[in-house]
Design a protein around this motif. Structure first.
Motif, PDB file in Angstrom:
ATOM      1  N   ARG A 179      56.189  18.240 -40.103  1.00 52.76           N
ATOM      2  CA  ARG A 179      56.332  17.729 -41.475  1.00 52.76           C
ATOM      3  C   ARG A 179      55.380  16.566 -41.719  1.00 52.76           C
ATOM      4  NH1 ARG A 179      62.190  16.200 -41.251  1.00 52.76           N
ATOM      5  NH2 ARG A 179      61.911  15.327 -43.315  1.00 52.76           N
ATOM      6  N   ARG A 191      54.430  17.854 -49.806  1.00 51.11           N
ATOM      7  CA  ARG A 191      53.994  19.152 -49.270  1.00 51.11           C
ATOM      8  C   ARG A 191      55.219  19.868 -48.739  1.00 51.11           C
ATOM      9  NH1 ARG A 191      48.278  18.646 -46.293  1.00 51.11           N
ATOM     10  NH2 ARG A 191      48.352  20.870 -46.483  1.00 51.11           N
ATOM     11  N   LEU A 192      55.426  19.838 -47.472  1.00 50.47           N
ATOM     12  CA  LEU A 192      56.554  20.580 -46.934  1.00 50.47           C
ATOM     13  C   LEU A 192      57.777  19.693 -46.875  1.00 50.47           C
ATOM     14  CD1 LEU A 192      57.255  23.302 -45.376  1.00 50.47           C
ATOM     15  CD2 LEU A 192      57.106  21.854 -43.384  1.00 50.47           C
ATOM     16  N   ARG A 193      58.876  20.160 -47.446  1.00 56.22           N
ATOM     17  CA  ARG A 193      60.130  19.435 -47.321  1.00 56.22           C
ATOM     18  C   ARG A 193      61.115  20.333 -46.599  1.00 56.22           C
ATOM     19  NH1 ARG A 193      62.585  18.574 -52.163  1.00 56.22           N
ATOM     20  NH2 ARG A 193      63.886  17.006 -51.216  1.00 56.22           N
ATOM     21  N   THR A 198      64.373  20.125 -46.643  1.00 59.29           N
ATOM     22  CA  THR A 198      65.619  20.407 -47.336  1.00 59.29           C
ATOM     23  C   THR A 198      65.347  20.953 -48.717  1.00 59.29           C
ATOM     24  OG1 THR A 198      65.643  18.122 -48.056  1.00 59.29           O
ATOM     25  CG2 THR A 198      66.964  18.676 -46.139  1.00 59.29           C
ATOM     26  N   ASN A 225      57.825  11.692 -47.458  1.00 60.43           N
ATOM     27  CA  ASN A 225      58.953  12.629 -47.511  1.00 60.43           C
ATOM     28  C   ASN A 225      59.883  12.504 -46.309  1.00 60.43           C
ATOM     29  OD1 ASN A 225      58.224  13.855 -49.946  1.00 60.43           O
ATOM     30  ND2 ASN A 225      56.679  15.059 -48.892  1.00 60.43           N
ATOM     31  N   LEU A 226      59.479  11.707 -45.344  1.00 56.49           N
ATOM     32  CA  LEU A 226      60.324  11.475 -44.175  1.00 56.49           C
ATOM     33  C   LEU A 226      61.070  10.162 -44.372  1.00 56.49           C
ATOM     34  CD1 LEU A 226      58.339  13.634 -43.073  1.00 56.49           C
ATOM     35  CD2 LEU A 226      58.374  12.447 -40.900  1.00 56.49           C
TER      36      LEU A 226
END
Lengths: 306, 240
Positions: A172, A301-303, A305, B92-93
């Motif tokens: 991620r 970009r990529l999540r 959840t 996003n983390l």
């Protein structure tokens, strides 16, 4: 009541599309590569299982066991030897590279196996014909249910992998910002190769599902790619892993309801839903929430959840 | 023996020479403030040391071992960590996941996710929050923590206070004090050169890609640094 049955059949069909779309969504989410060879890779996996079953009379599920690691290795090498080099050359080059790989696989399969259609459905005994009749109008095929459950397991496993494991978090991170990932010690190229290996592995599972539920030939890949691509787009273009499954279900329902209206409209109605999503400002079922996060927190970009 | 040695390093952006023939050494536990105006080449120099920018010529040595050709991720394993300009967190983390990602590539040592959060208690209640939702100061503290958990031998920080509110600048300098007291070797870039110099043992001032002033921070006056910073040294009054 037959409409209810159509929706149920559409949901189950969506499980198959979800499996086929999963690897495509993963590669797009992590590397921004649209793998035009994805459908052909699924068919390649199906042919390898077919080859094993020619010499080793057993269940296709047993044949999957040796084929899966071979395909994982194929995916790893595909990224390290071809796609990684093409990524350096710009956005268009990986697209052209995967297009070339698609043609190579199709021609190699035709050379090796000929143009005839094949199926592994006959190797599974009664699984292909078994069904549960809920009432006179609603019936659930055992194979369709199995494929749908397999889809749920694949997506849940991928979700767990991406959100709970060290390698998944690295994936991620590299998906969001590969340069910064390098600055915290992550070898982005190795992460990309692992992502491609996983995507190819899932495509192989899709190939098995294809081979069990219908016939396949050397040139069956592009059709599977179209359905996978439509599922990914309807689901939100890799903004969420679960989006591809949801997109597959929407596509499946559209096709079965289209077929109910007119048998010739089955595939067409799926394409129409795809086009409607494509032109809509929202641009996919699970992009709205991702878009909200993007507005607040920068690029997405990529999540992991949904 | 110096821990990090930069020898005649030149780095380009296309035809532009951003860093020109820079040489200096950084000793174990030493703190250097690298100051200079915008475009002086500070960020390019830091990125070249971290392996994110390939130098045109010169050498970078860590413990007298030439690491000039090694990749950025290998340099993290060797003990060089960069806090990049603009923080560049994985938005996003969560805060915790940002640290876990870095910890997974750690060389092993004093710093891990828990010890880093213990050292920076302000981040503890935020550990489950998405990094993109943090304030600028919290993001910078997280970025410093993320670099720390790789257990670097040399920590490079680019534009520590850029874009931060004064209260956030206080916060990150407080964070840095904790790190320096722990004996970290540090190369720090900040526009606020007075504040950066107050933390540093030595100051290196860059102008148009070159080192134009170097000395102990206790010996260099503010005026001297200002003149080097703006390229006024050696120019008389009224000269352009």
């Amino acid at each position: 009541m037959s409409w209810v049955n159509d929706v149920i059949q559409g949901i189950l069909l969506g499980g198959y599309y979800g499996i086929i779309a999963c690897g495509l969504a993963l590669m797009f989410g992590v590397m921004r590569i649209i793998n035009l060879a994805h459908g052909d890779i699924a068919v390649l996996g199906a042919f390898l299982m077919y080859l094993l079953l020619q010499h080793w009379h057993t269940s296709p599920f047993i044949a999957l066991l040796p084929v899966l690691p071979v395909m994982l290795l194929f995916g790893y090498l595909l990224q390290r030897l071809i796609l990684q080099r093409s990524l350096r050359a710009g956005v268009l080059t990986p697209l052209l590279a995967t297009f070339g790989i698609s043609i190579v696989i199709q021609n190699a399969l035709e050379q090796g196996f000929g143009p005839d259609v094949q199926s592994l459905g006959g190797e599974t005994g009664s699984l292909v014909t078994a069904s549960w009749n809920i009432n006179s109008q609603i019936s659930i095929a055992a194979l369709s249910a199995l494929i749908f459950v397999a889809a749920l397991v694949i997506y849940a496993a991928l979700q767990f992998f991406l959100s709970r494991t060290r390698m998944g978090r690295q994936m991620r991170a590299a998906a969001e910002d590969p340069d910064t990932a390098e600055l915290v010690g992550i070898d982005s190229r190795a992460v990309y190769a692992r992502a491609t290996a996983i995507a190819v592995g899932i495509a192989t599972l899709g190939g098995l599902a294809l081979a069990l539920r219908t016939t396949f030939s050397s040139y069956a890949g592009p059709n599977q790619l179209i359905f996978a691509f439509e599922a990914v787009v309807i689901g939100g273009m890799g903004a969420s892993i679960w989006g591809a499954l949801l997109g597959g279900i929407v596509l499946g329902i559209a096709q079965t309801i289209g077929a109910q209206i007119n048998p010739e409209w089955s595939v067409l109605s799926g394409h129409i839903v795809f086009l409607l999503v494509l032109i809509s400002p929202r641009g996919g079922l699970l992009t709205l929430r991702a878009g909200r996060v993007r507005r607040r927190a920068g690029s997405t970009r990529l999540r992991a959840t949904a | 023996m110096s821990l990090l040695r930069i020898e005649s390093l030149t780095a380009r952006h296309g035809l532009l020479e951003a860093v020109k023939d820079i040489s200096f050494e950084l000793g174990q536990g030493e703190v250097i403030a690298l100051v200079g105006a915008n475009g002086a080449g500070k960020s390019t120099l830091l990125r070249a040391i971290a392996g994110a920018h390939r130098p045109a010529s010169g050498r970078i040595k860590l413990d007298d071992v030439d690491i000039t050709g090694s990749s950025a991720h290998d340099r993290v394993r060797m003990g060089i960590a960069l806090v990049p300009e603009g923080r560049r967190l994985f938005t996003n983390l969560t805060v915790e996941e940002n640290l876990q990602v870095a910890e997974s590539r750690s060389r092993g040592g004093r710093w891990n996710v828990e010890s880093a959060l213990d050292a920076l208690p302000l981040l503890k209640p935020l550990r489950k929050r998405r990094a993109g939702m943090l304030s600028g100061g919290e993001q910078q503290a997280t970025a410093i923590c993320r670099a720390l958990v790789t257990n670097p031998r040399v920590l490079l920080i680019d534009e520590l206070s850029l874009g931060l509110a004064p209260v956030a600048v206080d916060l990150v300098y407080e964070t840095l004090r904790v790190v320096i007291e722990d004996g970290m070797t540090l190369l720090l870039v900040d526009q606020d050169f007075t504040r950066a110099a107050s933390l540093a043992d030595r100051v290196v001032c860059m102008l148009e890609g070159r080192s134009v002033l170097e000395g102990m921070s206790s010996e260099l006056g503010r005026e001297q640094i200002t003149e080097a910073f703006f390229g006024l040294a050696g120019r008389g009054a009224g000269q352009p």
